[in-house]
Structure formats: structure tokens, C-alpha cells
Design a protein around this motif. Structure first.
Motif, PDB file in Angstrom:
ATOM      1  N   ASP A  18       0.840  -1.198   0.000  1.00 44.14           N
ATOM      2  CA  ASP A  18       0.000   0.000   0.000  1.00 44.14           C
ATOM      3  C   ASP A  18       0.873   1.246   0.000  1.00 44.14           C
ATOM      4  O   ASP A  18       1.647   1.468   0.942  1.00 44.14           O
ATOM      5  CB  ASP A  18      -0.898  -0.018   1.245  1.00 44.14           C
ATOM      6  CG  ASP A  18      -2.083   0.927   1.133  1.00 44.14           C
ATOM      7  OD1 ASP A  18      -2.013   1.883   0.346  1.00 44.14           O
ATOM      8  OD2 ASP A  18      -3.082   0.707   1.834  1.00 44.14           O
ATOM      9  N   ASP A  19       0.794   2.037  -1.062  1.00 44.31           N
ATOM     10  CA  ASP A  19       1.552   3.288  -1.199  1.00 44.31           C
ATOM     11  C   ASP A  19       3.058   3.060  -1.314  1.00 44.31           C
ATOM     12  O   ASP A  19       3.857   3.926  -0.947  1.00 44.31           O
ATOM     13  CB  ASP A  19       1.289   4.237  -0.023  1.00 44.31           C
ATOM     14  CG  ASP A  19      -0.103   4.843  -0.044  1.00 44.31           C
ATOM     15  OD1 ASP A  19      -0.898   4.490  -0.925  1.00 44.31           O
ATOM     16  OD2 ASP A  19      -0.392   5.679   0.839  1.00 44.31           O
ATOM     17  N   MET A  20       3.470   1.920  -1.829  1.00 42.43           N
ATOM     18  CA  MET A  20       4.892   1.644  -2.020  1.00 42.43           C
ATOM     19  C   MET A  20       5.363   2.258  -3.330  1.00 42.43           C
ATOM     20  O   MET A  20       4.757   2.046  -4.377  1.00 42.43           O
ATOM     21  CB  MET A  20       5.158   0.140  -2.023  1.00 42.43           C
ATOM     22  CG  MET A  20       6.624  -0.229  -2.186  1.00 42.43           C
ATOM     23  SD  MET A  20       6.892  -2.025  -2.180  1.00 42.43           S
ATOM     24  CE  MET A  20       6.544  -2.364  -0.456  1.00 42.43           C
ATOM     25  N   GLY A  21       6.437   3.026  -3.275  1.00 39.21           N
ATOM     26  CA  GLY A  21       6.935   3.704  -4.454  1.00 39.21           C
ATOM     27  C   GLY A  21       7.717   2.811  -5.391  1.00 39.21           C
ATOM     28  O   GLY A  21       8.228   1.754  -4.995  1.00 39.21           O
ATOM     29  N   VAL A  62      -5.112   5.486  -6.409  1.00 42.25           N
ATOM     30  CA  VAL A  62      -5.799   5.622  -5.126  1.00 42.25           C
ATOM     31  C   VAL A  62      -6.355   4.260  -4.725  1.00 42.25           C
ATOM     32  O   VAL A  62      -6.643   3.411  -5.575  1.00 42.25           O
ATOM     33  CB  VAL A  62      -6.914   6.688  -5.215  1.00 42.25           C
ATOM     34  CG1 VAL A  62      -7.996   6.274  -6.194  1.00 42.25           C
ATOM     35  CG2 VAL A  62      -7.498   7.009  -3.848  1.00 42.25           C
ATOM     36  N   CYS A  63      -6.543   4.079  -3.408  1.00 43.86           N
ATOM     37  CA  CYS A  63      -6.713   2.754  -2.805  1.00 43.86           C
ATOM     38  C   CYS A  63      -7.850   1.899  -3.342  1.00 43.86           C
ATOM     39  O   CYS A  63      -7.624   0.830  -3.905  1.00 43.86           O
ATOM     40  CB  CYS A  63      -6.887   2.912  -1.301  1.00 43.86           C
ATOM     41  SG  CYS A  63      -5.483   3.674  -0.477  1.00 43.86           S
ATOM     42  N   SER A  64      -9.110   2.303  -3.110  1.00 42.84           N
ATOM     43  CA  SER A  64     -10.237   1.429  -3.447  1.00 42.84           C
ATOM     44  C   SER A  64     -10.299   1.148  -4.936  1.00 42.84           C
ATOM     45  O   SER A  64     -10.513   0.005  -5.364  1.00 42.84           O
ATOM     46  CB  SER A  64     -11.555   2.051  -2.979  1.00 42.84           C
ATOM     47  OG  SER A  64     -11.608   2.130  -1.574  1.00 42.84           O
ATOM     48  N   PHE A  97     -14.720   4.656  -7.067  1.00 41.35           N
ATOM     49  CA  PHE A  97     -13.804   5.792  -7.162  1.00 41.35           C
ATOM     50  C   PHE A  97     -13.138   6.039  -5.811  1.00 41.35           C
ATOM     51  O   PHE A  97     -13.708   5.755  -4.759  1.00 41.35           O
ATOM     52  CB  PHE A  97     -14.544   7.063  -7.576  1.00 41.35           C
ATOM     53  CG  PHE A  97     -15.355   6.928  -8.838  1.00 41.35           C
ATOM     54  CD1 PHE A  97     -14.737   6.785 -10.068  1.00 41.35           C
ATOM     55  CD2 PHE A  97     -16.748   6.940  -8.790  1.00 41.35           C
ATOM     56  CE1 PHE A  97     -15.483   6.656 -11.229  1.00 41.35           C
ATOM     57  CE2 PHE A  97     -17.500   6.820  -9.938  1.00 41.35           C
ATOM     58  CZ  PHE A  97     -16.867   6.675 -11.172  1.00 41.35           C
ATOM     59  N   GLY A  98     -11.947   6.606  -5.833  1.00 41.17           N
ATOM     60  CA  GLY A  98     -11.319   7.098  -4.621  1.00 41.17           C
ATOM     61  C   GLY A  98     -11.021   6.041  -3.583  1.00 41.17           C
ATOM     62  O   GLY A  98     -10.642   4.911  -3.885  1.00 41.17           O
ATOM     63  N   ASN A 137      -0.424   1.823  -5.643  1.00 45.23           N
ATOM     64  CA  ASN A 137      -0.104   3.107  -6.281  1.00 45.23           C
ATOM     65  C   ASN A 137       1.239   3.576  -5.751  1.00 45.23           C
ATOM     66  O   ASN A 137       1.887   2.883  -4.957  1.00 45.23           O
ATOM     67  CB  ASN A 137      -1.184   4.170  -6.031  1.00 45.23           C
ATOM     68  CG  ASN A 137      -1.627   4.313  -4.593  1.00 45.23           C
ATOM     69  OD1 ASN A 137      -2.763   3.999  -4.247  1.00 45.23           O
ATOM     70  ND2 ASN A 137      -0.728   4.739  -3.709  1.00 45.23           N
ATOM     71  N   GLY A 138       1.666   4.749  -6.161  1.00 51.85           N
ATOM     72  CA  GLY A 138       2.949   5.274  -5.730  1.00 51.85           C
ATOM     73  C   GLY A 138       2.900   5.902  -4.349  1.00 51.85           C
ATOM     74  O   GLY A 138       1.880   5.836  -3.650  1.00 51.85           O
TER      75      GLY A 138
END
Length: 478
Positions: A41-44, A80-82, A100-101, A277-278
Motif C-alpha cells: 500500500d503506497d509503495m513507491g 488511489v486505494c479502493s 472511485f477514490g 499506487n505510488g
């Protein structure tokens, strides 16, 4: 580059989905493989050693890459997550599914039960299915993993920052629930054991289902903020807390592989590792790195949508391969379908079987689309080309002093005032607009965008599309 034939083919077929199976020989070799998807999650893009990280070590993930194929241009369709998770699990763009979102505790909707997830597809083939970690596709009982094909569930229903300790909205979120099955087993006031718990549950799932076949979806909550790490890795990296968290995720991957090897399952297990995502750049030292790509999470520039991706399966995927041809998380569903000889859903999906790419070969190029907000088509990727269309995006103002305490800095919102074309092979940081130099390519990219708009619409151009479907709501599902 000539894409006229592809345009004609796409117009005649009305779909980009591909349901081609492996050859008969390959199908025989890949009978009922176990499948493990590990989703960070959110790993670049630059957060693994094999992708350039230097301030922390990821030996298990580096070995995973060495043992298989590492993609250098792998994308998520939504930063974005979902939305990103919906696309991964269904093989369809999330805007097509009206997801969305990032859904929070107030959401009254989720992934429609008419959609088919990877878990539902594999259950029909006799697979045991389990999710450990973050779900984020609807926390109402109607939308929990048990309703979407998973036999077992342990984890959080949404992001780990959606709790009373959020640095900016302390009075908005309720206590953070930890689920087992369909029940809340506790509320979290801190998260230092979360990665350890996830790992233990993942390893137990493998042990319990060793007779197989099984599908394990291990969706880590980290390194999404707030960052927490167990004492095993506290202070282990040069960078600080973010590096410690990355090292613990790497340890988790190693534990999963060790259990597979211990049980003699490694040679019959496909492991896929990637991210949703990034990095969330506004969190400064509590965010990852893009490896030189532009911007981050929440944008359709490559720092937001290009992610590390590793595919490993000893004896089936060649070792130490690098794949530079673009692919996307929507391709994972149809690839697994082909490997397991599963039927694709009746409802249209958007990915294709990329097994040849995973083996390090070439395939015909395919357009990929990046959407954000409510159905905004913000970018199109095709081979080495990428076009970004006018839209509002966020950036960190130049000269901003970044923080390292879990609090974000403020974004500056800017406008892409005109479309820009990038040669991603020679300009991966998206610095130079070359549309005037390559007008024919620009026209062809516009044609690809128009095909998507005719199908799914485009809010930036105030267009609706006939290919859109509805998300599920509590009222509809009761």
C-alpha cells in the motif's frame, strides 16, 4: 510506430480484453498452481533494492525478482486505494465499475456482487481462497470478502489512517476495526503488530491449505501512513521508520516463501508482488520514493501509477528476467484465468493475458488508461508513448520543508492546461512535451483515447459512456 491495425481491430472487437490460453504444453505444465498475490500500500517504484532503494535492504524481494521476472513499466490504472484494488481483483477499470477514490467508514456502497473477483473465479476451479490484510471495497456486511469469493478474511476493512488518530481529521473517524471473517475481533489503538499478524495469518493459511490448490491475497496495510513497525525491525534501516517498515514487509515476503519451500509447494506456486499506487509524497520522510518518476500518489503522472511488479514461479517463469514492455494490474485477472483454464466473466473486463510478457517475451502493444477522480481520463499509455490530458493535479510546492513526524505538508493544486506527449523510453520523468515533434503519434494517441471515451465516457470532456456499470449499494443488495 504504427498502431492503425490495432485501432481497427479494437473498433471491430469493441473490447481490449484477451482470453487467449497458454499453449497445450504450457497448460499441462501449469495445472492447478497455487497463487499468492502480495499487494503493498503506497509503495513507491524506487522502494525495493532491485528498483534502486539504498537506505534500507529488501533481500527477500530482491531474491524474488532474481528468481523471476521484474517489470520496469508496470502500472495501476488508478492512483488511489479502493479504485486500484477493484481493478486488480476484477480485471476491469474501476471507473467502469463505479468505484472511485478511497471508501471510508461512511460509505454505503461497495463492489457490486455481480462483478467477478479472482477469488470467485478460482473457487469454481476448486481453490481455497483467503485474504489477509486491507480490503477497502466496502465495509458493510453486504460487501465484505466473504461475499466476494473469499473463504477466510483477517484484516482491516479500509485504510489504516481511517481512525481517531488521523493527524488532520481526529474527530471524523471511529475506532479502527480488525476483522476475522465477518466479525470485528478488536479495535486498534496502535498498529505495531499489524504486519506480523498479517504474516502469521498468511503462513497459517498456506499451512491449512497445503493440499491445495489455494489463492492467497496478502494485502499489506503498510507502508501507508500511519507507519508502525514491530520491535523486530525498529531502528534497523539507515532511513528511519519508513525504511524499517519496508524491511519488515520484506521479512514478511521471506516468511511466505519459506513456508512454501518448507511444505514443498514453491515449485507449484505463482507469486505476484506489486503495489496499489505510488508514494504519498506529502508525508515526507514517512513516504517512499518514486525512483526519479514525476509526482506520486493521487496523480496520473508516473510517480503515482508506475509501481514495482515481480512475478515468480520456479520452473515456469525464467529466472532473472526484466520486462520493459508496459502492463497493468488489470492484466493479472485474465492471466490467472488462462493459467488455471478458468472462464472469464460474462461482464466485460479490460485486461489481457500477459503470460508471454511474464516469460520475458514480447507481445503486441496495448493501450492502457489512467483514470482519477470521478471518471476523468487523465492519461493514455501505449508502448513508449504517454499522453497526459488537461486536468487538475497536485504537487509539493518547490522549496517546501518536508516533515518526518507523520504529519503531511500541504499540496499545491495546478492545472495541466494543454495535453502533453512524452517519450517514456527516453524521458521517464515526463519533463519534455514532444507532441509538436511527433504529430502523427499524437493523433494516434487521441484516437485511442476516443475509443475509451466512447466506451466509458470521460468527465473531463463531460461524456458519459455506455460501458459503465453500477457499484453495489446497501439498498440494492438487500
Amino acid at each position: 510506430m504504427k498502431i492503425t491495425n490495432y485501432l481497427l481491430s479494437a473498433l471491430l472487437m469493441g473490447t481490449f480484453a484477451c482470453n487467449s490460453n497458454p499453449t497445450k504444453e504450457k497448460a499441462e505444465e501449469t495445472k492447478e498452481p497455487n497463487i499468492v498475490i502480495i499487494f503493498a500500500d503506497d509503495m513507491g517504484y524506487g522502494d525495493l533494492g532491485t528498483y534502486g532503494a539504498t537506505q534500507w535492504e529488501t533481500p527477500n524481494l530482491d531474491k524474488l525478482a532474481h528468481d523471476g521476472t521484474r517489470f520496469t513499466q508496470f502500472y495501476v490504472p488508478h492512483a488511489v486505494c479502493s479504485a486500484s484494488r477493484a481493478a486488480l481483483l476484477t480485471g476491469a477499470y474501476a471507473n467502469r465499475l463505479e468505484i472511485f477514490g478511497a471508501l471510508d467508514h461512511s460509505a454505503k456502497h461497495g463492489l457490486n456482487l455481480e462483478e467477478t473477483t479472482i477469488a470467485e473465479m478460482l473457487k469454481k476451479k476448486g481453490y481455497h481462497t483467503g485474504i489477509v490484510g486491507k480490503w477497502h471495497l466496502g465495509h458493510q456486511p453486504e460487501f465484505l470478502p466473504s461475499q466476494q469469493g473469499f473463504d477466510s478474511y483477517f484484516g482491516l476493512p479500509y485504510s489504516n489512517d481511517m481512525w481517531p488518530h488521523h493527524p488532520e481529521t481526529k474527530d471524523y473517524y471511529p475506532p479502527l476495526p480488525l476483522y476475522e471473517g465477518d466479525s470485528v475481533i478488536k479495535y486498534l489503538d496502535e498498529q505495531s503488530q499489524l504486519t506480523t499478524w498479517y504474516t502469521e495469518k498468511a503462513v497459517s493459511f498456506i499451512e491449512e491449505n497445503k493440499e491445495g490448490p489455494f489463492f492467497l491475497y496478502l494485502a499489506h496495510s503498510m507502508p501507508h501512513v500511519p507507519l508502525y513497525v514491530s520491535d523486530k525491525f525498529k531502528g534497523k534501516s539507515e532511513q528511519g521508520l519508513y525504511g524499517d517498515v519496508m524491511m519488515e514487509i520484506d521479512w514478511s515476503v521471506g516468511q511466505v516463501r519459506s513456508k512454501l519451500e518448507e511444505l514443498g509447494l514453491a515449485d507449484n506456486t505463482l507469486i505476484i508482488f506489486t503495489s496499489d499506487n505510488g508514494p504519498w509524497l506529502s508525508y515526507g520522510g514517512h513516504a517512499g520514493t518514486t525512483g526519479g518518476l514525476r509526482e506520486g500518489k493521487g496523480t496520473s503522472l508516473d510517480g503515482g501509477i508506475r509501481v514495482p511488479a515481480i512475478f515468480t514461479w520456479p520452473g515456469h517463469i525464467p529466472a532473472d528476467k526484466e520486462q520493459a514492455q508496459p502492463a497493468m494490474t488489470i492484466d493479472i485477472f485474465p492471466t490467472i484465468a488462462a493459467l488455471t483454464d478458468s472462464k472469464l466473466p460474462d461482464l466485460k473486463i479490460d485486461g489481457r493475458n500477459i503470460w508471454p510478457l511474464i516469460e520475458g517475451e514480447k507481445m503486441e502493444e496495448k493501450p492502457y488508461y489512467a483514470y482519477y477522480n470521478r471518471n476523468e481520463l487523465q492519461a493514455v499509455i501505449y508502448g513508449k508513448w504517454k499522453v497526459v490530458y488537461p486536468h487538475r493535479y497536485r504537487t509539493i510546492p518547490e522549496g517546501t520543508e518536508m516533515r518526518n513526524d507523520g504529519f503531511p505538508v500541504n499540496y499545491l493544486y495546478l492545472e495541466f492546461e494543454k495535453k502533453e506527449l512524452y517519450d517514456m523510453e527516453n524521458d521517464p520523468s515526463e519533463t519534455t512535451d514532444v507532441k509538436d515533434k511527433y504529430p502523427e503519434v499524437m493523433a494516434q494517441m487521441d484516437s485511442l483515447a476516443n475509443i475509451a471515451r466512447a466506451d466509458m465516457g470521460d468527465a473531463l470532456n463531460k461524456m458519459d459512456g455506455p460501458g459503465l456499470r453500477k457499484h453495489g449499494t446497501i439498498e440494492e443488495e438487500k
